[in-house]
Enzyme design. Structure first.
Site, PDB file in Angstrom:
ATOM      1  N   VAL A 130       0.834  -1.199   0.000  1.00 16.61           N
ATOM      2  CA  VAL A 130       0.000   0.000   0.000  1.00 16.61           C
ATOM      3  C   VAL A 130       0.872   1.253   0.000  1.00 16.61           C
ATOM      4  O   VAL A 130       1.995   1.243   0.504  1.00 16.61           O
ATOM      5  CB  VAL A 130      -0.953   0.057   1.221  1.00 16.61           C
ATOM      6  CG1 VAL A 130      -2.012  -1.017   1.144  1.00 16.61           C
ATOM      7  CG2 VAL A 130      -0.191  -0.055   2.538  1.00 16.61           C
ATOM      8  N   VAL A 131       0.327   2.307  -0.561  1.00 18.46           N
ATOM      9  CA  VAL A 131       0.962   3.625  -0.541  1.00 18.46           C
ATOM     10  C   VAL A 131      -0.089   4.642  -0.131  1.00 18.46           C
ATOM     11  O   VAL A 131      -1.219   4.622  -0.649  1.00 18.46           O
ATOM     12  CB  VAL A 131       1.565   3.991  -1.910  1.00 18.46           C
ATOM     13  CG1 VAL A 131       2.132   5.412  -1.895  1.00 18.46           C
ATOM     14  CG2 VAL A 131       2.646   3.002  -2.308  1.00 18.46           C
ATOM     15  N   LEU A 140       6.988   5.093  -4.837  1.00 11.70           N
ATOM     16  CA  LEU A 140       7.219   4.530  -3.504  1.00 11.70           C
ATOM     17  C   LEU A 140       6.788   3.071  -3.421  1.00 11.70           C
ATOM     18  O   LEU A 140       7.392   2.285  -2.681  1.00 11.70           O
ATOM     19  CB  LEU A 140       6.491   5.368  -2.448  1.00 11.70           C
ATOM     20  CG  LEU A 140       6.848   6.859  -2.422  1.00 11.70           C
ATOM     21  CD1 LEU A 140       6.202   7.541  -1.212  1.00 11.70           C
ATOM     22  CD2 LEU A 140       8.356   7.078  -2.419  1.00 11.70           C
ATOM     23  N   GLY A 141       5.739   2.696  -4.161  1.00 10.92           N
ATOM     24  CA  GLY A 141       5.343   1.292  -4.196  1.00 10.92           C
ATOM     25  C   GLY A 141       6.453   0.436  -4.778  1.00 10.92           C
ATOM     26  O   GLY A 141       6.773  -0.635  -4.258  1.00 10.92           O
ATOM     27  N   GLU A 165      -4.872  -7.747  -8.717  1.00 15.12           N
ATOM     28  CA  GLU A 165      -5.984  -7.491  -9.619  1.00 15.12           C
ATOM     29  C   GLU A 165      -5.432  -7.176 -11.008  1.00 15.12           C
ATOM     30  O   GLU A 165      -4.308  -6.686 -11.150  1.00 15.12           O
ATOM     31  CB  GLU A 165      -6.835  -6.344  -9.088  1.00 15.12           C
ATOM     32  CG  GLU A 165      -7.573  -6.721  -7.805  1.00 15.12           C
ATOM     33  CD  GLU A 165      -8.485  -5.622  -7.286  1.00 15.12           C
ATOM     34  OE1 GLU A 165      -8.335  -4.477  -7.770  1.00 15.12           O
ATOM     35  OE2 GLU A 165      -9.330  -5.911  -6.431  1.00 15.12           O
ATOM     36  N   PRO A 166      -6.222  -7.438 -12.052  1.00 16.79           N
ATOM     37  CA  PRO A 166      -5.718  -7.259 -13.420  1.00 16.79           C
ATOM     38  C   PRO A 166      -5.133  -5.879 -13.688  1.00 16.79           C
ATOM     39  O   PRO A 166      -4.144  -5.748 -14.410  1.00 16.79           O
ATOM     40  CB  PRO A 166      -6.960  -7.523 -14.281  1.00 16.79           C
ATOM     41  CG  PRO A 166      -7.784  -8.462 -13.462  1.00 16.79           C
ATOM     42  CD  PRO A 166      -7.581  -8.032 -12.035  1.00 16.79           C
ATOM     43  N   TYR A 172       3.572  -5.084 -11.533  1.00 18.87           N
ATOM     44  CA  TYR A 172       4.408  -6.178 -11.038  1.00 18.87           C
ATOM     45  C   TYR A 172       5.254  -6.807 -12.138  1.00 18.87           C
ATOM     46  O   TYR A 172       6.349  -7.316 -11.863  1.00 18.87           O
ATOM     47  CB  TYR A 172       3.536  -7.217 -10.321  1.00 18.87           C
ATOM     48  CG  TYR A 172       2.966  -6.627  -9.054  1.00 18.87           C
ATOM     49  CD1 TYR A 172       3.782  -6.387  -7.962  1.00 18.87           C
ATOM     50  CD2 TYR A 172       1.633  -6.240  -8.979  1.00 18.87           C
ATOM     51  CE1 TYR A 172       3.286  -5.786  -6.815  1.00 18.87           C
ATOM     52  CE2 TYR A 172       1.129  -5.649  -7.837  1.00 18.87           C
ATOM     53  CZ  TYR A 172       1.968  -5.413  -6.763  1.00 18.87           C
ATOM     54  OH  TYR A 172       1.479  -4.810  -5.643  1.00 18.87           O
TER      55      TYR A 172
END
Length: 212
Positions: A130-131, A140-141, A165-166, A172
């Site tokens: 989470v950010v 930051l993520g 999630e898509p 990623y």
């Protein structure tokens, strides 16, 4: 992107870096087998250094020590995650590899967070990336994820997976995760769904449920 695995969540409010606890149909991601075979202890190249983050007023934390659990829960809520019972969240953190960023002026309050849980040797699952919404879009993520994966690889952990999630799969992939590598599919245990499916199977085959 929790201690309570795969539970239903409210719809997100605003943009998110990631939402774990996502339905398995969203996809299992992990580094490709070839990348893992190349050596699980290799370091990850960081796109932003600790020194650069410090110049932006952000401190890198690599343990859960000092984290304000209530403040973390607030970030969860602001990005649409369910709030966690604080004592249970503390227990989850105690059993996780954690990386988070805090503003120097508010040392205990996370502005970006990620954790992984596993056996500490072979496998790890990433959760709760989470950010803080006001800090999103600043890299930051990616910063916490790169450091988390680096910590795991330095521990020798080769199999690192997450559920996404898509709409955040592309994020990623930039971190070298692959969707359903080698045809592997993620599955989750849903007690009610499992019971309903078993009942349906029993009815379809005229087989008593107790015999399944």
């Amino acid at each position: 992107m929790a201690a309570q695995m795969m539970q239903p969540r409210p719809r997100p409010r605003g943009s998110l870096i990631s939402r774990f606890n996502a339905p398995m149909s969203s996809g299992l991601l992990r580094p490709p087998r070839a990348a893992a075979a190349a050596g699980s202890t290799g370091s990850v190249r960081l796109t932003v250094s600790d020194a650069e983050l410090a110049s932006r007023g952000l401190a890198v934390r690599r343990t859960a020590e000092g984290i304000d659990v209530a403040a973390l829960n607030e970030v969860f809520a602001r990005v649409g995650f369910p709030r966690r019972q604080e004592e249970r969240l503390r227990r989850a953190l105690a059993h996780s590899r954690v990386v988070w960023l805090s503003a120097e002026a508010e040392a205990g309050r996370p502005v970006a967070f990620a954790r992984a849980a596993g056996d500490g040797v072979f496998n790890a699952v990433v959760w709760d990336v989470v950010v803080e919404p006001s800090r999103q879009g600043l890299g930051l993520g990616r910063a916490v994820m790169e450091r988390l994966v680096d910590e795991l690889r330095r521990d020798g952990v080769a199999n690192i997976v997450l559920y996404a999630e898509p709409r955040v799969v592309g994020f990623y992939r930039l971190l070298d995760f692959a969707m359903d590598p080698d045809g592997i599919r993620g599955m989750a245990y849903y007690r009610k769904a499992a019971a309903a499916a078993s009942s349906s199977a029993a009815a379809a085959t005229n087989t008593p449920l107790a015999s399944l």
